[in-house]
Design a protein around this motif. Sequence first.
Motif, PDB file in Angstrom:
ATOM      1  N   LYS A   2       0.825  -1.050  -0.056  1.00 51.97           N
ATOM      2  CA  LYS A   2      -0.112  -0.039   0.026  1.00 51.97           C
ATOM      3  C   LYS A   2       0.861   1.297   0.053  1.00 51.97           C
ATOM      4  O   LYS A   2       1.980   1.391   0.559  1.00 51.97           O
ATOM      5  N   THR A   3       0.162   2.233  -0.696  1.00 54.24           N
ATOM      6  CA  THR A   3       0.983   3.489  -0.645  1.00 54.24           C
ATOM      7  C   THR A   3       0.683   4.350   0.370  1.00 54.24           C
ATOM      8  O   THR A   3      -0.527   4.529   0.555  1.00 54.24           O
ATOM      9  N   ARG A  73      -3.613   9.021 -13.641  1.00 51.73           N
ATOM     10  CA  ARG A  73      -2.216   8.256 -13.539  1.00 51.73           C
ATOM     11  C   ARG A  73      -1.600   7.790 -12.160  1.00 51.73           C
ATOM     12  O   ARG A  73      -0.896   6.912 -12.044  1.00 51.73           O
ATOM     13  N   GLN A  75      -2.990   7.432  -9.385  1.00 55.09           N
ATOM     14  CA  GLN A  75      -3.435   6.364  -8.960  1.00 55.09           C
ATOM     15  C   GLN A  75      -3.191   5.103  -9.391  1.00 55.09           C
ATOM     16  O   GLN A  75      -2.934   3.941  -8.804  1.00 55.09           O
ATOM     17  N   GLN A  76      -3.030   4.967 -10.743  1.00 58.70           N
ATOM     18  CA  GLN A  76      -2.457   3.825 -11.288  1.00 58.70           C
ATOM     19  C   GLN A  76      -0.932   3.396 -10.885  1.00 58.70           C
ATOM     20  O   GLN A  76      -0.845   2.132 -10.692  1.00 58.70           O
ATOM     21  N   GLU A  77      -0.063   4.529 -10.800  1.00 59.40           N
ATOM     22  CA  GLU A  77       1.232   4.211 -10.274  1.00 59.40           C
ATOM     23  C   GLU A  77       1.035   3.675  -8.801  1.00 59.40           C
ATOM     24  O   GLU A  77       1.896   2.813  -8.516  1.00 59.40           O
ATOM     25  N   ARG A  79      -1.368   1.826  -7.222  1.00 58.58           N
ATOM     26  CA  ARG A  79      -1.914   0.648  -7.587  1.00 58.58           C
ATOM     27  C   ARG A  79      -0.827  -0.440  -7.739  1.00 58.58           C
ATOM     28  O   ARG A  79      -1.072  -1.650  -7.671  1.00 58.58           O
ATOM     29  N   GLU A  80      -0.040  -0.105  -8.976  1.00 59.00           N
ATOM     30  CA  GLU A  80       0.825  -1.106  -9.385  1.00 59.00           C
ATOM     31  C   GLU A  80       2.249  -0.990  -8.521  1.00 59.00           C
ATOM     32  O   GLU A  80       3.323  -1.597  -8.836  1.00 59.00           O
ATOM     33  N   GLY A  81       2.355  -0.116  -7.489  1.00 54.25           N
ATOM     34  CA  GLY A  81       3.301  -0.282  -6.575  1.00 54.25           C
ATOM     35  C   GLY A  81       4.523   0.463  -7.103  1.00 54.25           C
ATOM     36  O   GLY A  81       5.843   0.360  -6.460  1.00 54.25           O
ATOM     37  N   ASN A  82       4.466   1.388  -7.914  1.00 55.29           N
ATOM     38  CA  ASN A  82       5.492   2.272  -8.363  1.00 55.29           C
ATOM     39  C   ASN A  82       5.637   3.520  -7.637  1.00 55.29           C
ATOM     40  O   ASN A  82       6.668   4.453  -8.158  1.00 55.29           O
ATOM     41  N   TYR A  98      -5.753   0.584  -1.576  1.00 51.82           N
ATOM     42  CA  TYR A  98      -4.411   0.723  -1.925  1.00 51.82           C
ATOM     43  C   TYR A  98      -3.490   1.688  -1.431  1.00 51.82           C
ATOM     44  O   TYR A  98      -2.382   1.832  -1.679  1.00 51.82           O
TER      45      TYR A  98
END
Length: 202
Positions: A2-3, A73, A75-77, A79-82, A98
């Motif tokens: 989680k971020t 974008r 939020q996508q980063e 969710r993808e753990g970036n 997340y």
Amino acid sequence: MKTISLWIFINVILTLFNHQAYSRDFIIIANPQEPYKFREENTNKGIDVEVIDIVMKRLGVPYKIIFIKSDARIQQEAREGNADMLLLFSKKKSRAEYLIYPEESYVNITWNFFIRSEDKGKINFETLEDLRNIPIGATVDISYTPEFHQAGLNLEMTTRNDLQIGKLLLNRFDAVPMNTISTLYEEKKKGNLDRITYLQKL
């Protein structure tokens, strides 16, 4: 993974990283928004940047801030753990899948509906129902209130919040909800302050 979403709260950061070695740069992602967080002359600037810099230096954690203009974008980063942290990202139930939110925020932000100065007095606002008959700008994945989404407004959607005032001035719609301080700050720098105003409840 989680971020962490900031709402920076220093005690939370200290609890998470105290006495832990970090083997790589801690990645922080932010949507540029003056005067809070932005990049100018190849330098990260803003109130939020100054706060996080103090925190990370105190912890001895190397970090990097990456600016992305699209909330979707960002939020996508996450969710993808970036991303390890999102800087000043508003709380929303669906994002809790997340993101880890601190219990307290360090800043309260006001939002208003902005309109063109020429329309002052023509558009009145007491309830959201008063705005049903005009086109309203809105941004994908911005955390508006449930009442906003349920009001049956005629929404003109876009993916980037930083384009909204420009679209307002081009008559693409007649009002748009924006961060009050940030919008006034940015539009003053652009020389547009006399061209816009914002609605206050009657």
